[in-house]
Design an enzyme around this catalytic site. Structure first.
Site, PDB file in Angstrom:
ATOM      1  N   LYS A   1       0.848  -1.189   0.000  1.00 34.13           N
ATOM      2  CA  LYS A   1       0.000   0.000   0.000  1.00 34.13           C
ATOM      3  C   LYS A   1       0.893   1.252   0.000  1.00 34.13           C
ATOM      4  CE  LYS A   1      -3.488   1.995   2.944  1.00 34.13           C
ATOM      5  NZ  LYS A   1      -4.207   1.921   4.203  1.00 34.13           N
TER       6      LYS A   1
ATOM      7  N   GLU B   1      10.708  -4.757   4.043  1.00 35.24           N
ATOM      8  CA  GLU B   1      10.759  -6.171   3.643  1.00 35.24           C
ATOM      9  C   GLU B   1      10.374  -6.306   2.167  1.00 35.24           C
ATOM     10  OE1 GLU B   1       9.208  -4.983   6.307  1.00 35.24           O
ATOM     11  OE2 GLU B   1       9.335  -6.355   8.019  1.00 35.24           O
TER      12      GLU B   1
ATOM     13  N   ARG C   1      -5.041  -4.771   6.301  1.00 40.30           N
ATOM     14  CA  ARG C   1      -5.587  -6.088   6.683  1.00 40.30           C
ATOM     15  C   ARG C   1      -7.027  -6.283   6.219  1.00 40.30           C
ATOM     16  NH1 ARG C   1      -4.303  -2.817  10.815  1.00 40.30           N
ATOM     17  NH2 ARG C   1      -5.899  -2.078  12.267  1.00 40.30           N
TER      18      ARG C   1
ATOM     19  N   HIS D   1      -3.305 -33.818  17.251  1.00 40.92           N
ATOM     20  CA  HIS D   1      -2.131 -34.642  17.575  1.00 40.92           C
ATOM     21  C   HIS D   1      -0.963 -33.769  18.012  1.00 40.92           C
ATOM     22  CE1 HIS D   1      -4.214 -38.175  16.033  1.00 40.92           C
ATOM     23  NE2 HIS D   1      -4.766 -37.300  15.203  1.00 40.92           N
TER      24      HIS D   1
ATOM     25  N   LYS E   1       9.902  -0.907  13.960  1.00 40.94           N
ATOM     26  CA  LYS E   1      10.414  -0.521  12.625  1.00 40.94           C
ATOM     27  C   LYS E   1      11.494   0.549  12.779  1.00 40.94           C
ATOM     28  CE  LYS E   1       6.148  -1.110   9.951  1.00 40.94           C
ATOM     29  NZ  LYS E   1       5.110  -0.386   9.234  1.00 40.94           N
TER      30      LYS E   1
HETATM   31  O1  F6P Z   1       3.515  -2.929   9.717  1.00 33.36           O
HETATM   32  C1  F6P Z   1       2.158  -3.172   9.675  1.00 33.36           C
HETATM   33  C2  F6P Z   1       1.598  -2.899   8.319  1.00 33.36           C
HETATM   34  O2  F6P Z   1       1.440  -1.541   8.137  1.00 33.36           O
HETATM   35  C3  F6P Z   1       0.280  -3.634   8.123  1.00 33.36           C
HETATM   36  O3  F6P Z   1      -0.786  -2.973   8.683  1.00 33.36           O
HETATM   37  C4  F6P Z   1       0.234  -3.754   6.650  1.00 33.36           C
HETATM   38  O4  F6P Z   1      -0.709  -4.688   6.255  1.00 33.36           O
HETATM   39  C5  F6P Z   1       1.660  -4.144   6.364  1.00 33.36           C
HETATM   40  O5  F6P Z   1       2.419  -3.392   7.287  1.00 33.36           O
HETATM   41  C6  F6P Z   1       2.153  -3.905   4.974  1.00 33.36           C
HETATM   42  O6  F6P Z   1       2.082  -2.567   4.593  1.00 33.36           O
HETATM   43  P1  F6P Z   1       2.232  -2.135   3.091  1.00 33.36           P
HETATM   44  O7  F6P Z   1       1.115  -2.724   2.310  1.00 33.36           O
HETATM   45  O8  F6P Z   1       2.199  -0.655   3.086  1.00 33.36           O
HETATM   46  O9  F6P Z   1       3.555  -2.656   2.580  1.00 33.36           O
END
Ligand code: F6P
Length: 529
Positions: free
Chosen positions: A188, A194, A247, A363, A491
Site C-alpha cells: 500500500k 521487507e 488487513r 495430535h 520498525k
Molecule cells: O507494519 C504493519 C503494516 O502496516 C500492516 O498494517 C500492513 O498490512 C503491512 O504493514 C504492509 O504494509 P504495506 O502494504 O504498506 O507494505
C-alpha cells in the site's frame, strides 16, 4: 453493564455447559443461520439472561449506528482521520458510496475492470508463475485465499514472498522461470522495507536471467509516484484509497494474485459472498446478527471470563492460513490498550488468536486444550461437503472428529468413568493414580461455524463475518480497530540497528543484551570467521 456481566460470571459457580442442554431447543436458541451458514454457540456457558446483557452492551455501545457510520464513509479511524470503506470494494450493487461528497464507486469499478482485463490477459498468455511480494495485509489475505480456493485454480501458479529473510525469496525464485514469471509488488505504502528489499532482489534475478522486469512486474499500491520510481509502468499499477486498511484489503487490487489464480468470474463470487454478509450485518437485528453474536461470544470469553486466548480451528485443510490471517485481522485491529479518547481501557482488550487446522492440531496441542489448566475457547469451522467426492470417507472422518472435539470439550470424562475404563488393568492405589491422569474436566467452551462447501462465495462470507466481528468487538471496547501504531517502534529501531548489525556503526549506546547479540552475530557473520 460490564459489572453486571462480571457479577453474572461470578455467580456461575459450578454451572456446566452440558446441563444447559436440559433446556429444550438449546441448540436452536443458541445458533444462528445466515448466508447459508450456521453458527452454533450453544456449547458455551451463555444463557438467555447473559445473552441479553451482552446484547444490551452492544446496543449501549451503539454498534448499529457505528456500523452505519462505517458503511457511510464517516472518518471512524479517528487517529488517522480516515474513513473505513473496504466494504465499498465489494459493493457491486450499483449504489453509490460517498466519501467527502464524492462517489468513490467509479474509481473502484474502473480499477476492478482494469484488474480483470489484466488478469484475463496474463491467464491467456505465457506466464506460468506469479510471485506476490508483500507482507502483512499485502500478503496474508491473498495467500490465505489462494490456498483456500485451490480447487478453483485454473491460472498460473501463485507464490507468496513476505519475509525479509533471504531464505523466503531464494527458495521461491528456485521454483520459477525468470522468463515466464510475473512479479506483483504489493505494498500500500510502497515503502515497507521487507517488500522493497524482496522486490529489488526479484528484479535483479529477473534482469540477470533473461527476463524483462519492464514487462513482467506489476504493482499494487496507493503510491503511483513510488511505483514509477521503481520502474513499473502505470498501466500495470493498481491502486486503492487510504480508506482501505492493509488487513482489510484482499477485496481489491491486493487480491490480484487470487484473481489470477481463480479468474475474474470467481473473484466476483468471492466479493458477492462478502457482500451478502455485509447485507446481513447491516440488516439483521442484533439478536440474530451472526457477526454480532460471534463478537459477543468473544467478549464473554475474553473480557468477562478472562480467557486470554482463542483458538481458531478450521477442519478444512485449505483454511490452513486462516489462523495467521485472523491473527493480523484481530490482533492488529483490537490489540490496543487505549480507547478512542486516549484513556486506558479498563478491561483486557483483544485476545491472543492462534490455531491450526484439524485434525492435525489434535495430535499436537489439543492435549492442553482438553486437560491443561488454562481454558481456551475454541472456534471450529467445517464444511458439510468437501471437494473430493471420491474421498467421502475422508470427509466423514473429518466431520466426526470436528464434532467429537466440541463434544469432548464440553462433556469431559469424570473420575468414575476414567476408573471404569481401566479397571481391568489396574487396581488399588495405582488405579486411582492412573485414573486421575485420564480425567477430562470438560465444561470447555467452543463454537462451530458450519457451511456447505468452501467455494469462493463462502470464503468471502467467512472473511467478512470475521471482519465485522472484529469491528463489533472494537466498538464495544471503545477502541480504534483501524490503526496500528504498535508496529512502528520496532520498525524505527530496526532502521537504527541496520548499520550496527552490519558492523558499520558502533552499538555502544545499546543495552548490554543487544550489544551481546550484535557481537555474536558479527563474530559469526561468515562461516569461515
Ligand atoms: O507494519 C504493519 C503494516 O502496516 C500492516 O498494517 C500492513 O498490512 C503491512 O504493514 C504492509 O504494509 P504495506 O502494504 O504498506 O507494505
Amino acid at each position: 453493564m460490564w459489572e453486571d456481566l462480571k457479577l453474572k460470571a461470578d455467580e456461575l459457580g459450578e454451572r456446566r455447559i452440558v446441563d444447559l442442554f436440559k433446556t429444550p431447543m438449546r441448540a436452536q436458541h443458541f445458533s444462528v443461520t445466515a448466508c447459508k451458514m450456521r453458527f452454533d454457540y450453544s456449547k458455551t456457558l451463555l444463557d438467555t439472561e447473559v445473552t441479553w446483557q451482552l446484547l444490551h452492551l452492544a446496543d449501549a455501545a451503539r454498534v448499529s449506528s457505528k456500523a452505519k457510520a462505517m458503511f457511510a464513509g464517516d472518518p471512524i479511524n479517528e487517529t488517522e482521520g480516515r474513513a473505513v470503506l473496504h466494504t465499498a470494494l465489494r459493493n457491486t450493487s450499483g449504489v453509490p458510496v460517498e466519501l467527502n461528497g464524492k462517489d468513490i464507486m467509479p474509481e473502484i469499478t474502473e480499477t476492478r475492470t482494469r484488474m480483470e482485463a489484466f488478469a484475463e490477459d496474463v491467464r491467456a498468455g505465457e506466464i506460468t508463475d506469479v510471485i506476490n511480494i508483500g507482507i502483512g495485509g499485502s500478503d496474508l489475505g491473498p495467500a490465505m485465499a489462494v490456498r483456500a480456493l485451490a480447487p478453483y485454480h485454473d491460472g498460473p501458479r501463485c507464490h507468496f514472498v513476505s519475509n525479509v529473510d533471504g531464505a523466503d525469496i531464494a527458495d521461491t525464485l528456485k521454483l520459477c522461470d525468470p522468463q515466464s514469471t510475473l512479479v506483483i509488488v504489493a505494498s500500500k505504502t510502497f515503502t515497507t522495507i521487507e517488500t522493497m528489499t524482496n522486490a529489488a532482489t526479484a528484479k535483479a534475478w529477473m534482469k540477470g536471467n533473461g527476463g524483462n522486469p519492464g514487462l513482467q512486474f506489476a504493482a499494487v499500491s496507493s503510491s503511483l509516484e513510488k511505483t514509477r520510481e521503481f520502474g513499473i509502468h502505470p498501466s500495470r499499477v493498481f491502486s486503492f484509497g487510504d480508506y482501505v486498511g492493509g488487513r482489510y484489503s484482499v477485496w481489491g487490487p491486493i487480491g490480484l494474485s487470487l484473481m489470477l489464480a481463480i479468474g475474474p468470474e470467481r473473484f466476483r463470487q468471492f466479493l458477492a459472498g462478502a457482500r451478502s454478509m455485509d447485507n446481513h450485518f447491516r440488516e439483521a437485528p442484533l439478536a440474530e446478527n451472526m457477526p454480532v453474536l460471534l463478537a459477543l461470544v468473544g467478549i464473554w470469553h475474553a473480557q468477562i471470563l478472562g480467557y486470554e486466548t482463542r483458538a481458531v480451528l478450521p477442519y478444512d485443510d485449505r483454511l490452513a492460513r486462516l489462523p495467521a490471517y485472523l491473527q493480523q485481522l484481530e490482533m492488529e485491529s483490537n490489540g490496543k490498550r487505549v480507547a478512542m479518547d486516549g484513556a486506558v481501557v479498563e478491561v483486557p482488550t483483544g485476545p491472543i488468536v492462534w490455531g491450526e487446522p484439524g485434525t492435525n492440531g489434535q495430535h499436537a496441542f489439543y492435549q492442553l486444550i482438553h486437560q491443561g489448566s488454562r481454558i481456551v475457547p475454541c472456534e471450529f469451522l467445517v464444511a458439510a461437503r468437501g471437494h473430493e467426492e471420491d474421498l467421502q470417507h475422508h470427509h466423514d472422518l473429518l466431520l466426526a472428529n470436528c464434532f467429537a472435539q466440541s463434544e469432548a470439550l464440553m462433556v469431559g470424562r469424570k473420575f468414575k468413568e476414567a476408573k471404569a475404563k481401566i479397571s481391568d488393568y489396574f487396581n488399588g492405589v495405582e488405579l486411582q493414580r492412573q485414573a486421575a491422569h485420564r480425567v477430562f474436566p470438560g465444561n470447555r467452551p467452543s463454537t462451530t461455524l458450519i457451511y456447505e462447501q468452501l467455494d469462493p462465495e463462502t470464503l468471502g462470507k467467512i472473511i467478512a463475518l470475521y471482519e465485522h466481528r472484529v469491528f463489533v468487538e472494537g466498538v464495544i471496547l471503545g477502541i480504534n480497530s483501524f490503526d496500528q501504531w504498535g508496529v512502528e517502534l520496532g520498525k524505527e529501531l530496526a532502521t537504527a540497528l541496520g548499520p550496527m548489525v552490519s558492523g558499520k556503526a558502533s552499538a555502544e549506546e545499546k543495552d548490554s543484551s543487544t550489544q551481546g547479540l550484535i557481537d555474536f552475530a558479527l563474530r559469526h557473520r561468515r562461516a569461515d570467521a
